[in-house]
Design a protein around this motif. Structure first.
Motif, PDB file in Angstrom:
ATOM      1  N   ALA A 160      25.503 -51.671  34.430  1.00 40.74           N
ATOM      2  CA  ALA A 160      26.594 -52.033  33.515  1.00 40.74           C
ATOM      3  C   ALA A 160      27.409 -50.808  33.113  1.00 40.74           C
ATOM      4  O   ALA A 160      28.637 -50.856  33.043  1.00 40.74           O
ATOM      5  CB  ALA A 160      26.022 -52.724  32.283  1.00 40.74           C
ATOM      6  N   LEU A 161      26.728 -49.694  32.858  1.00 42.91           N
ATOM      7  CA  LEU A 161      27.436 -48.476  32.473  1.00 42.91           C
ATOM      8  C   LEU A 161      28.281 -47.939  33.626  1.00 42.91           C
ATOM      9  O   LEU A 161      29.399 -47.443  33.417  1.00 42.91           O
ATOM     10  CB  LEU A 161      26.442 -47.413  32.001  1.00 42.91           C
ATOM     11  CG  LEU A 161      25.741 -47.708  30.665  1.00 42.91           C
ATOM     12  CD1 LEU A 161      24.606 -46.717  30.420  1.00 42.91           C
ATOM     13  CD2 LEU A 161      26.749 -47.660  29.516  1.00 42.91           C
ATOM     14  N   VAL A 162      27.766 -48.043  34.845  1.00 41.98           N
ATOM     15  CA  VAL A 162      28.542 -47.635  36.015  1.00 41.98           C
ATOM     16  C   VAL A 162      29.781 -48.518  36.158  1.00 41.98           C
ATOM     17  O   VAL A 162      30.883 -48.038  36.463  1.00 41.98           O
ATOM     18  CB  VAL A 162      27.680 -47.702  37.287  1.00 41.98           C
ATOM     19  CG1 VAL A 162      28.546 -47.546  38.533  1.00 41.98           C
ATOM     20  CG2 VAL A 162      26.599 -46.630  37.260  1.00 41.98           C
ATOM     21  N   ALA A 163      29.617 -49.806  35.893  1.00 44.79           N
ATOM     22  CA  ALA A 163      30.724 -50.748  36.058  1.00 44.79           C
ATOM     23  C   ALA A 163      31.863 -50.489  35.070  1.00 44.79           C
ATOM     24  O   ALA A 163      33.032 -50.679  35.408  1.00 44.79           O
ATOM     25  CB  ALA A 163      30.210 -52.181  35.904  1.00 44.79           C
ATOM     26  N   VAL A 164      31.531 -50.072  33.859  1.00 42.53           N
ATOM     27  CA  VAL A 164      32.580 -49.897  32.842  1.00 42.53           C
ATOM     28  C   VAL A 164      33.091 -48.463  32.777  1.00 42.53           C
ATOM     29  O   VAL A 164      34.054 -48.188  32.048  1.00 42.53           O
ATOM     30  CB  VAL A 164      32.063 -50.311  31.446  1.00 42.53           C
ATOM     31  CG1 VAL A 164      31.629 -51.766  31.436  1.00 42.53           C
ATOM     32  CG2 VAL A 164      30.926 -49.406  30.976  1.00 42.53           C
ATOM     33  N   TYR A 165      32.472 -47.546  33.525  1.00 42.72           N
ATOM     34  CA  TYR A 165      32.841 -46.123  33.424  1.00 42.72           C
ATOM     35  C   TYR A 165      34.334 -45.906  33.664  1.00 42.72           C
ATOM     36  O   TYR A 165      35.019 -45.276  32.850  1.00 42.72           O
ATOM     37  CB  TYR A 165      32.011 -45.309  34.425  1.00 42.72           C
ATOM     38  CG  TYR A 165      32.419 -43.852  34.518  1.00 42.72           C
ATOM     39  CD1 TYR A 165      32.052 -42.954  33.539  1.00 42.72           C
ATOM     40  CD2 TYR A 165      33.170 -43.392  35.612  1.00 42.72           C
ATOM     41  CE1 TYR A 165      32.426 -41.606  33.628  1.00 42.72           C
ATOM     42  CE2 TYR A 165      33.538 -42.061  35.701  1.00 42.72           C
ATOM     43  CZ  TYR A 165      33.171 -41.175  34.711  1.00 42.72           C
ATOM     44  OH  TYR A 165      33.539 -39.851  34.791  1.00 42.72           O
ATOM     45  N   ARG A 166      34.849 -46.428  34.744  1.00 44.87           N
ATOM     46  CA  ARG A 166      36.260 -46.200  35.063  1.00 44.87           C
ATOM     47  C   ARG A 166      37.198 -47.013  34.174  1.00 44.87           C
ATOM     48  O   ARG A 166      38.105 -46.440  33.562  1.00 44.87           O
ATOM     49  CB  ARG A 166      36.526 -46.485  36.540  1.00 44.87           C
ATOM     50  CG  ARG A 166      35.904 -45.468  37.473  1.00 44.87           C
ATOM     51  CD  ARG A 166      36.361 -45.670  38.901  1.00 44.87           C
ATOM     52  NE  ARG A 166      37.806 -45.524  39.054  1.00 44.87           N
ATOM     53  CZ  ARG A 166      38.437 -45.599  40.221  1.00 44.87           C
ATOM     54  NH1 ARG A 166      37.748 -45.833  41.338  1.00 44.87           N
ATOM     55  NH2 ARG A 166      39.737 -45.445  40.287  1.00 44.87           N
ATOM     56  N   PRO A 167      37.043 -48.351  34.077  1.00 50.30           N
ATOM     57  CA  PRO A 167      38.029 -49.106  33.288  1.00 50.30           C
ATOM     58  C   PRO A 167      38.047 -48.738  31.804  1.00 50.30           C
ATOM     59  O   PRO A 167      39.114 -48.598  31.210  1.00 50.30           O
ATOM     60  CB  PRO A 167      37.615 -50.571  33.496  1.00 50.30           C
ATOM     61  CG  PRO A 167      36.206 -50.522  33.968  1.00 50.30           C
ATOM     62  CD  PRO A 167      36.069 -49.249  34.727  1.00 50.30           C
ATOM     63  N   PHE A 168      36.862 -48.558  31.212  1.00 56.04           N
ATOM     64  CA  PHE A 168      36.842 -48.239  29.785  1.00 56.04           C
ATOM     65  C   PHE A 168      37.283 -46.794  29.557  1.00 56.04           C
ATOM     66  O   PHE A 168      37.999 -46.494  28.598  1.00 56.04           O
ATOM     67  CB  PHE A 168      35.457 -48.474  29.203  1.00 56.04           C
ATOM     68  CG  PHE A 168      35.440 -48.486  27.695  1.00 56.04           C
ATOM     69  CD1 PHE A 168      36.089 -49.487  26.993  1.00 56.04           C
ATOM     70  CD2 PHE A 168      34.795 -47.493  26.988  1.00 56.04           C
ATOM     71  CE1 PHE A 168      36.088 -49.508  25.609  1.00 56.04           C
ATOM     72  CE2 PHE A 168      34.779 -47.497  25.595  1.00 56.04           C
ATOM     73  CZ  PHE A 168      35.434 -48.512  24.900  1.00 56.04           C
ATOM     74  N   GLY A 169      36.860 -45.892  30.438  1.00 55.28           N
ATOM     75  CA  GLY A 169      37.320 -44.512  30.327  1.00 55.28           C
ATOM     76  C   GLY A 169      38.825 -44.403  30.490  1.00 55.28           C
ATOM     77  O   GLY A 169      39.488 -43.651  29.767  1.00 55.28           O
ATOM     78  N   ASP A 170      39.386 -45.166  31.437  1.00 58.40           N
ATOM     79  CA  ASP A 170      40.837 -45.158  31.633  1.00 58.40           C
ATOM     80  C   ASP A 170      41.550 -45.712  30.404  1.00 58.40           C
ATOM     81  O   ASP A 170      42.643 -45.243  30.038  1.00 58.40           O
ATOM     82  CB  ASP A 170      41.206 -45.977  32.871  1.00 58.40           C
ATOM     83  CG  ASP A 170      40.804 -45.277  34.171  1.00 58.40           C
ATOM     84  OD1 ASP A 170      40.516 -44.064  34.124  1.00 58.40           O
ATOM     85  OD2 ASP A 170      40.764 -45.957  35.212  1.00 58.40           O
ATOM     86  N   HIS A 171      40.960 -46.714  29.771  1.00 57.54           N
ATOM     87  CA  HIS A 171      41.563 -47.272  28.549  1.00 57.54           C
ATOM     88  C   HIS A 171      41.623 -46.215  27.450  1.00 57.54           C
ATOM     89  O   HIS A 171      42.660 -46.038  26.795  1.00 57.54           O
ATOM     90  CB  HIS A 171      40.759 -48.481  28.078  1.00 57.54           C
ATOM     91  CG  HIS A 171      41.146 -48.956  26.702  1.00 57.54           C
ATOM     92  ND1 HIS A 171      42.392 -49.481  26.415  1.00 57.54           N
ATOM     93  CD2 HIS A 171      40.454 -48.955  25.517  1.00 57.54           C
ATOM     94  CE1 HIS A 171      42.456 -49.799  25.131  1.00 57.54           C
ATOM     95  NE2 HIS A 171      41.294 -49.484  24.574  1.00 57.54           N
ATOM     96  N   ILE A 172      40.523 -45.497  27.242  1.00 65.76           N
ATOM     97  CA  ILE A 172      40.522 -44.449  26.216  1.00 65.76           C
ATOM     98  C   ILE A 172      41.536 -43.366  26.577  1.00 65.76           C
ATOM     99  O   ILE A 172      42.245 -42.848  25.701  1.00 65.76           O
ATOM    100  CB  ILE A 172      39.114 -43.844  26.060  1.00 65.76           C
ATOM    101  CG1 ILE A 172      38.112 -44.906  25.618  1.00 65.76           C
ATOM    102  CG2 ILE A 172      39.134 -42.707  25.034  1.00 65.76           C
ATOM    103  CD1 ILE A 172      36.678 -44.413  25.536  1.00 65.76           C
ATOM    104  N   HIS A 173      41.647 -43.048  27.856  1.00 65.18           N
ATOM    105  CA  HIS A 173      42.622 -42.044  28.291  1.00 65.18           C
ATOM    106  C   HIS A 173      44.041 -42.481  27.950  1.00 65.18           C
ATOM    107  O   HIS A 173      44.861 -41.682  27.468  1.00 65.18           O
ATOM    108  CB  HIS A 173      42.481 -41.800  29.800  1.00 65.18           C
ATOM    109  CG  HIS A 173      43.482 -40.832  30.348  1.00 65.18           C
ATOM    110  ND1 HIS A 173      44.637 -41.233  30.992  1.00 65.18           N
ATOM    111  CD2 HIS A 173      43.511 -39.465  30.328  1.00 65.18           C
ATOM    112  CE1 HIS A 173      45.329 -40.171  31.356  1.00 65.18           C
ATOM    113  NE2 HIS A 173      44.669 -39.079  30.976  1.00 65.18           N
TER     114      HIS A 173
END
Length: 532
Positions: free
Chosen positions: A13-26
């Protein structure tokens, strides 16, 4: 098998959200458009959202906001008996109000009291819950400022603290907390003014990697953590932001592989900690656990040993402090692991923001050490690491051990260690754990020690203040020193900081530094108890 599935699905689950959630914070921290609500807040407090801040101004803004927050929350607690929804509870004593105000403003959320019998609904909702949001936002804002320092091409500005604080709160923490609240309510967590707004506080405290809780039993209480799958969700929320921030770092410096390297170090340390904690607890060393076949003392039967151990590792690898079992009841070596997790500096993945900037400090130290080994001026992401930079990084690393070990020594020197439930090595571990938790802004406790006394509330409050704001100032000063540099082009002698070798070096430096600093204290406490 349940324990393995818990960890594997969590990692997936953490691998799955790493990019989309990180991109959102960015997008949140780099966007130029201000929402209408945000513009209204800026006008209300008199902030020029377009003005950048140097590291000194940024630091003063952080400190000013935090001082006002401490004073406001202290007054809130001292005047509780005169406020609406106090439930007839008396005003909080001065030393406890000081400790609690400092605790929640520093994102520690250490509780020297029982929540359900000490604080009314208004104090919980409008006092503590607000700090669950903004104290986490402060940590993320400082991490973003450090990222800007690395990404800068020679300017002195690190962004605007007030803008970062507002955006992170409104666009990151609030939406995800609201969604998580609905999930917890659907699972059975209580959300009313009779038994308390537990579901929302649970979502807030976990997403902001805060501890605290409406009930003294914390996440072992069925109103806060109703089922085995909400237990999984709680650990996921604890790790969500800290494990996503390296993605923001990679995007900010224009090299996603740098973010992958940092998150790989975090994952390596975290998996090692989880494996050791689960192994020590499932082995159940000790006469009674061996006799009954499991180390179930202090653990919830709904979750069992493996999932409780994973929760314990996650909550101390971050600056959360929420617990679903009592760490004081763990086996000697199993109880040592939460201590070691905090002594690592809570960098795997650490608190909201604080974990990332702590890991970046360790990366700077690693590059410096590597530069000494090959006789070359060290560089990290094109920024030279000179005398000033390594001094700031070294001071950052030394602050917390000084606070923790000095506080522990003073407790014994003044006779205040007598409030510990146990004597001998375990008693030392209880006192050491209290100051380690406070100095690292974690908030969990061994729970075998009475700390609601004037001395303990004052001492731990000071430890929380020093452990939060001295490192924070040093981080911003380091960000300012990097921001003023023009990037140096990479050459054949530049250490690649995105490859497995560097990942292993950073992990090794982290472990070695902690071992050299804390091994004597651990040898007298949990190691002595475990070997006996």
């Amino acid at each position: 098998m349940a324990g393995w599935l818990f960890v594997l699905t969590l990692a997936a689950a953490l691998v799955a959200v790493y990019r989309p959630f990180g991109d959102h914070i960015h997008r949140v921290v780099t966007g130029t458009r201000h929402h209408a609500v945000e513009r209204g807040i800026y006008r209300l407090v008199g902030v020029d959202a377009g003005a950048g801040q140097t590291w000194g101004v940024y630091a003063r803004s952080v400190l000013a906001f935090s001082v006002v927050s401490v004073l406001f929350l202290y007054a809130f607690l001292r005047l509780q008996d005169r406020l609406w929804l106090s439930l007839g509870l008396p005003a909080v004593e001065s030393h406890l109000a000081w400790n609690t105000a400092v605790s929640f403003v520093t994102n520690t959320n250490w509780q020297a009291y029982s929540g359900e019998s000490t604080l009314g609904h208004l104090a919980q909702m409008a006092g503590l819950a607000v700090q669950n949001f903004v104290s986490a936002s402060v940590g993320i804002a400082v991490a973003v400022a450090l990222m800007r320092g690395f990404a800068s091409t020679g300017g002195a500005e690190l962004g605007n603290f007030w803008v970062d604080l507002t955006r992170v709160t409104l666009r990151v923490l609030l939406p995800v907390s609201a969604l998580a609240t609905l999930v917890f309510m659907a699972a059975g967590a209580v959300q009313d003014l009779t038994a308390g707004p537990v579901a929302s506080q649970e979502a807030i405290k976990l997403l902001g990697t805060n501890g605290g809780g409406f009930f003294n039993a914390n996440s072992a209480h069925p109103y806060e953590n109703p089922t085995a799958w909400t237990n999984w969700l709680q650990v996921f929320l604890i790790l969500l932001i800290p494990f996503s921030l390296p993605r923001v770092f990679g995007r900010m410096v224009g090299q996603n592989r740098q973010g992958y390297a940092i998150v790989a170090v975090m994952a390596l340390l975290a998996l090692g900690s989880v494996a050791l904690t689960v192994a020590f607890e499932t082995h159940g060393a000790g006469t009674v656990p061996q006799a009954v076949g499991a180390a179930m003392e202090g653990k919830e039967t709904r979750f069992g040993v493996p999932n409780s151990a994973v929760f314990a590792a996650a909550t101390t690898l971050t600056s959360t402090g929420a617990v679903n079992s009592f760490h004081d009841s763990y086996t000697a070596l199993g109880g040592m692991m939460p201590l070691v997790n905090m002594m690592l500096g809570e960098v795997a993945p650490g608190g909201a923001g604080s974990g990332l900037y702590g890991m970046l400090i360790l990366a700077v130290i690693t590059v410096f050490v590597a530069g000494l080994m090959v006789g070359r001026t060290p560089e990290y992401l094109g920024k030279r690491i000179g005398t000033r930079q390594i001094q700031l990084a070294s001071l950052y690393f030394l602050v917390t051990p000084i606070v923790v070990l000095t506080g522990t020594a003073l407790a014994f020197a003044t006779g205040n260690h007598g409030t510990a439930l146990n004597t001998g090595p375990h008693g030392l571990s209880e006192v050491l754990y209290a100051f380690t938790s406070a100095g690292n802004n974690n908030g969990s406790a061994f729970a075998g020690i009475t700390v609601n006394t004037p001395w303990w509330n004052t001492a731990l409050g000071l430890a929380m203040l020093l452990g939060r704001f001295l490192p924070l100032i040093l981080v911003l000063a380091l960000a300012g020193s990097f921001a003023g540099q023009r990037p140096v082009p990479a050459s054949a002698g530049t250490l690649p900081t995105h490859q497995p070798l560097f990942v292993g070096m950073v992990a090794g430096v982290t472990v070695v530094l902690v071992a050299l600093t804390f091994l004597p204290a651990l040898a007298l406490g949990p190691l002595a108890e475990g070997l006996s």
